[in-house]
Write an enzyme that holds these catalytic residues in place. Structure first.
Site: not given
Ligand code: ADP
Ligand code: MG
Length: 396
Positions: A36, A198, A353, A376
């Site tokens: 960043r 999620k 992120g 976000g």
């Molecule tokens: P981003 O930050 O890219 O938006 P998220 O914060 O929504 O992504 O999700 C990232 C997390 O999702 C990671 O820590 C990863 O370990 C978790 N994840 C991905 N697939 C699974 C899974 N099948 N079961 C549990 N956690 C998962």
């Molecule tokens: Mg995340």
């Protein structure tokens, strides 16, 4: 961007008050990820090139809850920025008031000063008019380059813009260019890839993509809730019971657009050295005691095939638990395909992120079109929401 940027204003001899996003991870006073800080350097450089009186930088760091918390001081960021910028960076142990004003007065011409954490004051998160006014006293013109903080209506992002000319920095401009403009008017086919932990975080994004994208590939933990919505047993997999109905609705709405995994890598524990194997999702689902931690080879091939020929790709959320090496394959395979598509001329934008870290870890961040610095904020833009920190800037 229909907002003014630093290119549209005269910065010479001005005290330029710049909101940056220096909300970096610290480990015992050491910056452990300087991405960043790096991302703000082109804007600071460009401002310095215009011979301002001073560049005054402000940011939040962590969640000090409106109190002075020494472990959340921005002080350790100053030497890191100094190295990256190749210019002396001064630091002052307050955010507003006499001490900050004096530090600015004492700066040499064109000096760079970093203020203390804006969130040491409760007025920051409340977008308090008095706090905004006190910040505004420190500058003659306001530049917002903190894309990653611009989905929040806080004083240093929004309130301060009421007091003086307010324009975007180069990072802000680039983020808007790719996350907003490129995805609002995409070259087609436009394929979105969604994953991560999620589904509830990303329902708004899925709804928007059902309108704008041609295909939406779903992986990661999010896919599990779609499996549950089809009564496929998912055993110990991460599932959001509350979102099962929503997943059902989304599937009905998006029948011809949503692509779900056909196989999955399952493990008997949430650990790198767990026993693991690949299952066909439709073949009875996940056995008791096991959990899905990655997409399988067949799904990697399926997603790869669906991505071929895409002119626009938006990716948000890893395909599996990529933090554990045995379950990183799906995420890295998708990253590789994204890089190849971008090299072939497609516009490939990565938001989120953890997805950004995955792409960096794969060594591919320079091979895609754009990796967003805002988690976000990038999600809200992809949902089609207006960012308060962008709305507050002067129109072109
Ligand atoms: P981003 O930050 O890219 O938006 P998220 O914060 O929504 O992504 O999700 C990232 C997390 O999702 C990671 O820590 C990863 O370990 C978790 N994840 C991905 N697939 C699974 C899974 N099948 N079961 C549990 N956690 C998962
Ligand atoms: Mg995340």
């Amino acid at each position: 961007m229909d907002k003014k940027t630093i290119r549209d204003v005269d910065l010479t001899d001005q005290r330029v008050l710049v909101r940056v996003d220096f909300n970096v991870p610290l480990d015992d006073g050491t910056v452990t990820d300087d991405n960043r800080i790096r991302a703000a350097v082109p804007t600071i450089r460009a401002i310095l090139d215009e011979k301002p009186r001073a560049v005054i930088l402000m940011s939040h760091l962590g969640r000090p809850k409106g109190e002075r918390k020494p472990e959340l001081s921005l002080k350790p960021v100053a030497p890191v920025l100094q190295d990256l910028l190749g210019e002396e960076v001064h630091f002052v142990e307050d955010t507003i008031g006499d001490q900050a004003k004096q530090a600015i007065e004492e700066l040499p011409r064109g000096g760079v000063l970093l203020l203390e954490n804006t969130r040491f004051y409760p007025g920051e998160k409340k977008n308090d008019p008095d706090f905004s006014a006190q910040l505004a006293e420190l500058g003659d013109i306001f530049v917002n380059d903190a894309f990653g903080s611009s989905h929040r209506a806080h004083a240093s992002v929004v309130g301060v813009a009421d007091h003086m000319a307010a324009v975007g920095g180069l990072l802000m401009e680039k983020e808007i260019e790719f996350l907003n403009n490129a995805l609002a008017d995409p070259g087609r086919p436009y394929v979105a890839i969604l994953g991560g932990a999620k589904i509830s975080d990303k329902i708004g994004v899925i709804e928007r993509l059902l309108e704008t994208a041609d295909l939406i590939l779903i992986g990661g933990g999010m896919a599990n809730t779609f499996f549950a919505a089809q009564d496929i047993p998912v055993a110990e997999s991460l599932v959001e019971e509350d979102a099962v109905d929503t997943a059902k609705q989304l599937m009905e709405q998006g029948l011809d657009k949503l692509v779900l995994p056909t196989d999955a890598v399952i493990a008997d524990a949430f650990e790198a050295d767990a026993n693991s194997r690949t299952i066909d999702v439709m073949d009875g689902g996940v056995p008791d005691g096991w959990r899905i931690l990655d997409i399988g080879e067949a799904t990697i091939a399926l997603f790869n095939e669906k991505l071929q020929g895409a002119q626009t790709v938006a990716w948000n959320g890893p395909m599996g638990v990529f933090e554990l090496e045995p379950f990183a394959k799906g995420t890295f395979a998708v990253a590789q395909t994204c890089a190849e598509l971008a090299q072939a001329g497609a516009t490939v934008v990565i938001g989120g992120g953890d997805s950004a870290s995955a792409v960096r870890e794969a060594g591919l961040s320079d091979k895609v079109t754009h990796v967003s610095t805002g988690g976000g904020a990038s999600l809200e833009l992809m949902e089609g929401k207006e960012l308060p920190g962008l709305a507050a800037l002067n129109d072109k």
